[in-house]
Write an enzyme that holds these catalytic residues in place. Structure first.
Site, PDB file in Angstrom:
ATOM      1  N   HIS A  34     -10.739 -14.173 -10.442  1.00 54.35           N
ATOM      2  CA  HIS A  34     -10.972 -13.089 -11.397  1.00 54.35           C
ATOM      3  C   HIS A  34     -11.543 -13.623 -12.717  1.00 54.35           C
ATOM      4  O   HIS A  34     -12.453 -13.016 -13.283  1.00 54.35           O
ATOM      5  CB  HIS A  34      -9.662 -12.336 -11.668  1.00 54.35           C
ATOM      6  CG  HIS A  34      -9.080 -11.678 -10.449  1.00 54.35           C
ATOM      7  ND1 HIS A  34      -7.816 -11.141 -10.422  1.00 54.35           N
ATOM      8  CD2 HIS A  34      -9.596 -11.474  -9.202  1.00 54.35           C
ATOM      9  CE1 HIS A  34      -7.581 -10.633  -9.218  1.00 54.35           C
ATOM     10  NE2 HIS A  34      -8.636 -10.836  -8.465  1.00 54.35           N
ATOM     11  N   ASP A  69      -5.613 -15.620 -12.546  1.00 55.58           N
ATOM     12  CA  ASP A  69      -6.293 -15.703 -11.256  1.00 55.58           C
ATOM     13  C   ASP A  69      -7.653 -16.367 -11.486  1.00 55.58           C
ATOM     14  O   ASP A  69      -8.461 -15.878 -12.281  1.00 55.58           O
ATOM     15  CB  ASP A  69      -6.455 -14.285 -10.668  1.00 55.58           C
ATOM     16  CG  ASP A  69      -7.001 -14.305  -9.253  1.00 55.58           C
ATOM     17  OD1 ASP A  69      -8.094 -14.876  -9.057  1.00 55.58           O
ATOM     18  OD2 ASP A  69      -6.344 -13.748  -8.349  1.00 55.58           O
ATOM     19  N   GLU A 125      -4.343 -17.009  -2.539  1.00 58.64           N
ATOM     20  CA  GLU A 125      -4.541 -15.665  -1.960  1.00 58.64           C
ATOM     21  C   GLU A 125      -5.911 -15.632  -1.290  1.00 58.64           C
ATOM     22  O   GLU A 125      -6.626 -14.631  -1.365  1.00 58.64           O
ATOM     23  CB  GLU A 125      -4.509 -14.595  -3.050  1.00 58.64           C
ATOM     24  CG  GLU A 125      -3.237 -14.477  -3.843  1.00 58.64           C
ATOM     25  CD  GLU A 125      -3.388 -13.495  -5.007  1.00 58.64           C
ATOM     26  OE1 GLU A 125      -4.411 -13.549  -5.706  1.00 58.64           O
ATOM     27  OE2 GLU A 125      -2.479 -12.665  -5.185  1.00 58.64           O
ATOM     28  N   ASP A 152     -14.850  -8.690  -7.585  1.00 56.77           N
ATOM     29  CA  ASP A 152     -13.553  -9.250  -7.183  1.00 56.77           C
ATOM     30  C   ASP A 152     -13.560  -9.508  -5.683  1.00 56.77           C
ATOM     31  O   ASP A 152     -13.170  -8.660  -4.896  1.00 56.77           O
ATOM     32  CB  ASP A 152     -12.449  -8.243  -7.564  1.00 56.77           C
ATOM     33  CG  ASP A 152     -11.058  -8.754  -7.207  1.00 56.77           C
ATOM     34  OD1 ASP A 152     -10.946  -9.866  -6.648  1.00 56.77           O
ATOM     35  OD2 ASP A 152     -10.077  -8.039  -7.498  1.00 56.77           O
ATOM     36  N   GLU A 190      -1.852  -9.629 -14.618  1.00 55.24           N
ATOM     37  CA  GLU A 190      -2.869 -10.493 -14.015  1.00 55.24           C
ATOM     38  C   GLU A 190      -4.234 -10.200 -14.641  1.00 55.24           C
ATOM     39  O   GLU A 190      -4.610  -9.031 -14.800  1.00 55.24           O
ATOM     40  CB  GLU A 190      -2.904 -10.255 -12.496  1.00 55.24           C
ATOM     41  CG  GLU A 190      -3.932 -11.136 -11.789  1.00 55.24           C
ATOM     42  CD  GLU A 190      -3.844 -11.057 -10.261  1.00 55.24           C
ATOM     43  OE1 GLU A 190      -2.999 -10.305  -9.727  1.00 55.24           O
ATOM     44  OE2 GLU A 190      -4.639 -11.762  -9.617  1.00 55.24           O
ATOM     45  N   ARG A 245       0.811  -1.226   0.000  1.00 58.09           N
ATOM     46  CA  ARG A 245       0.000   0.000   0.000  1.00 58.09           C
ATOM     47  C   ARG A 245       0.846   1.278   0.000  1.00 58.09           C
ATOM     48  O   ARG A 245       0.392   2.333   0.418  1.00 58.09           O
ATOM     49  CB  ARG A 245      -0.952   0.009   1.196  1.00 58.09           C
ATOM     50  CG  ARG A 245      -1.700  -1.282   1.331  1.00 58.09           C
ATOM     51  CD  ARG A 245      -3.128  -1.147   1.812  1.00 58.09           C
ATOM     52  NE  ARG A 245      -3.822  -2.421   1.643  1.00 58.09           N
ATOM     53  CZ  ARG A 245      -4.594  -2.720   0.611  1.00 58.09           C
ATOM     54  NH1 ARG A 245      -4.805  -1.840  -0.344  1.00 58.09           N
ATOM     55  NH2 ARG A 245      -5.181  -3.908   0.520  1.00 58.09           N
ATOM     56  N   HIS A 267       4.302  -9.705  -5.912  1.00 59.15           N
ATOM     57  CA  HIS A 267       3.109  -8.989  -6.367  1.00 59.15           C
ATOM     58  C   HIS A 267       3.381  -7.497  -6.218  1.00 59.15           C
ATOM     59  O   HIS A 267       3.833  -7.052  -5.167  1.00 59.15           O
ATOM     60  CB  HIS A 267       1.890  -9.411  -5.546  1.00 59.15           C
ATOM     61  CG  HIS A 267       0.578  -9.032  -6.177  1.00 59.15           C
ATOM     62  ND1 HIS A 267       0.219  -7.728  -6.404  1.00 59.15           N
ATOM     63  CD2 HIS A 267      -0.445  -9.793  -6.647  1.00 59.15           C
ATOM     64  CE1 HIS A 267      -0.981  -7.709  -6.979  1.00 59.15           C
ATOM     65  NE2 HIS A 267      -1.409  -8.939  -7.146  1.00 59.15           N
ATOM     66  N   HIS A 307      -2.996 -17.870  -9.736  1.00 67.63           N
ATOM     67  CA  HIS A 307      -3.528 -17.593  -8.402  1.00 67.63           C
ATOM     68  C   HIS A 307      -4.751 -18.480  -8.193  1.00 67.63           C
ATOM     69  O   HIS A 307      -5.713 -18.386  -8.946  1.00 67.63           O
ATOM     70  CB  HIS A 307      -3.941 -16.124  -8.276  1.00 67.63           C
ATOM     71  CG  HIS A 307      -2.783 -15.185  -8.150  1.00 67.63           C
ATOM     72  ND1 HIS A 307      -2.901 -13.830  -8.341  1.00 67.63           N
ATOM     73  CD2 HIS A 307      -1.485 -15.406  -7.810  1.00 67.63           C
ATOM     74  CE1 HIS A 307      -1.721 -13.253  -8.136  1.00 67.63           C
ATOM     75  NE2 HIS A 307      -0.845 -14.188  -7.837  1.00 67.63           N
TER      76      HIS A 307
END
Ligand SMILES: [Zn+2]
Ligand SMILES: [Zn+2]
Length: 287
Positions: free
Chosen positions: A186, A183, A265, A233, A147, A41, A71, A220
């Site tokens: 996703h 992913d 994840e 998501d 991704e 972040r 990541h 993922h």
């Protein structure tokens, strides 16, 4: 196949110290792992010292963990056309690539970005441009893995075709340093059905046709609280969302995907306990 060769693991915290991720990962059965090389972040991380690099490489050498991927931070949006935010994004992405490079991490997973109302084609143009700028500024071996996204808001990269468009839009010398991270949450939320043996096969075949499985360098493994095509998501623990648990069995036993590192994840208040359980389950699924 011995369990050691099943390339499965999870995202592992490296907040205490970068090298400490190896011990944490091993403790929950990771054979591969994903880390942040700085806070997810923040725009920029503090400089990685030589001592930290040495400790990381020594830990990697000793560890049973075969591969580390990283990541990129969540603030990065190289699809943006807002001058300040895109400047910061490019700077941050270059920092992320350089951090991977000095740690010997081969892959950096990146969210392609959001066009914020400028339109999908404009956004994709920006991504292509800014990817080239970042790769030009950070020569080396580390690859960016784009991704696939769920397609929430103005997120780009929710269609395999868009990812392909980005890769193809980059000059050949940069294209060599671009790959894909698939992913499952996703993909499902974006409308790629993987819930029946037929639809699973169809989706993987489509991915192979559009992008080529050889470009998929990481997967993922996440279940999805959002329904098929919902574009929501929200990751779910395996078996607790809308993707059948069996799908993960097909993935784990898909020979075409066997050499691709697979990373959990999934969300939990006690992530380490959940991931230890799920890693064990995924290893047991392999027949
Ligand atoms: Zn991601
Ligand atoms: Zn992901």
């Amino acid at each position: 196949m011995t369990t050691k060769e099943i390339l499965v693991g999870s995202h592992v915290s490296s907040a205490v110290a970068l090298h400490s991720a190896f011990r944490r990962g091993e403790s929950i059965g990771c054979v591969v792992m994903q880390i942040f090389t700085k806070s997810g972040r923040s725009w920029l991380g503090s400089k990685i010292t030589d001592k930290e690099v040495d400790a990381f490489k020594a830990a990697a050498k000793k560890s049973s963990i075969k591969m580390v991927i990283s990541h990129a931070g969540y603030l990065i949006n190289i699809a943006s056309n807002k001058t300040d935010s895109v400047k910061n994004s490019i700077k941050s992405l270059i920092d992320e690539i350089e951090r991977c490079e000095i740690l010997g991490i081969p892959y950096l997973v990146l969210h392609p970005g959001s066009h914020l109302g400028a339109g999908e084609n404009k956004g994709i143009e920006q991504i292509i441009n800014n990817t080239e700028i970042a790769l030009e500024a950070s020569p080396g071996k580390t690859m960016i893995l784009l991704e696939n996204m769920a397609g929430q808001g103005t997120n780009l990269g929710y269609k395999f075709d868009q990812l392909k468009q980005i890769i193809d839009g980059c000059k050949t010398k940069y294209r060599k340093r671009l790959g894909i991270c698939l992913d499952t949450c996703h993909a499902f939320a974006a409308g790629y059905d993987i819930s029946t043996p037929e639809s699973y096969k169809k989706t993987i075949k489509y991915l192979d046709e559009v992008i080529g499985l050889e470009h998929v360098k990481a997967i993922h493994l996440n279940d999805s609280y959002g329904a098929l095509g919902s574009r929501i998501d929200r990751h779910a623990p395996l078996g607790e969302g809308k993707i059948p648990l069996q799908t993960f069995e097909w993935i784990m036993n898909d020979k075409k995907l066997a050499d691709i590192p697979k990373i959990l994840e999934t969300p939990s208040d006690n992530e380490m306990a959940l991931w230890a359980k799920e890693i064990k389950l995924l290893k047991q699924m392999v027949v």
